[in-house]
Design a protein around this motif. Structure first.
Motif, PDB file in Angstrom:
ATOM      1  N   ASP A   1      57.184 114.243 -81.588  1.00 42.64           N
ATOM      2  CA  ASP A   1      58.165 115.282 -81.881  1.00 42.64           C
ATOM      3  C   ASP A   1      59.306 115.237 -80.867  1.00 42.64           C
ATOM      4  O   ASP A   1      60.478 115.375 -81.225  1.00 42.64           O
ATOM      5  CB  ASP A   1      57.501 116.665 -81.849  1.00 42.64           C
TER       6      ASP A   1
ATOM      7  N   SER B   1      67.784 112.904 -81.929  1.00 39.41           N
ATOM      8  CA  SER B   1      68.744 113.773 -82.623  1.00 39.41           C
ATOM      9  C   SER B   1      69.795 114.316 -81.655  1.00 39.41           C
ATOM     10  O   SER B   1      70.992 114.302 -81.955  1.00 39.41           O
ATOM     11  CB  SER B   1      68.021 114.939 -83.299  1.00 39.41           C
TER      12      SER B   1
ATOM     13  N   CYS C   1      61.767 112.529 -81.672  1.00 42.92           N
ATOM     14  CA  CYS C   1      62.689 112.942 -82.748  1.00 42.92           C
ATOM     15  C   CYS C   1      63.771 113.872 -82.217  1.00 42.92           C
ATOM     16  O   CYS C   1      64.951 113.720 -82.555  1.00 42.92           O
ATOM     17  CB  CYS C   1      61.907 113.623 -83.868  1.00 42.92           C
TER      18      CYS C   1
END
Length: 89
Positions: free
Chosen positions: A69, A76, A72
């Motif tokens: 997580d 981003s 990610c």
């Protein structure tokens, strides 16, 4: 069903916040044409988190937040910084 986040999820969010702050501080030392800015530091942290996730054998998705997580989120954030701060795609 329990309310709130478990300990591992809170730790993941804390690590992400610390890395984002450190990246912003390190990225602010550079001048125009810098070698690594905030976006680069975030991407580098994402790479290290991916390695940690592989070494720990973590799965994505999981019941709680983990290093995948965080990868990610860091990628981003790096893309957002790159697009909005450098003005290039």
């Amino acid at each position: 069903m329990p309310r709130g986040l478990d300990e591992e999820s809170r730790a993941t969010i804390g690590r992400f916040a610390i890395k984002a702050i450190i990246s912003a501080v390190l990225g602010s030392f550079g001048e125009i044409g810098r070698f690594v800015g905030t976006d680069g530091w975030l991407a580098l942290y994402a790479l290290f988190c991916g390695v940690f996730a592989l070494r720990r054998g973590e799965r994505f998705p999981s019941v709680s937040f983990n290093y995948w997580d965080e990868v990610c989120w860091l990628i981003s954030a790096s893309a957002i910084f790159h697009l909005f701060l450098t003005g290039s795609g």
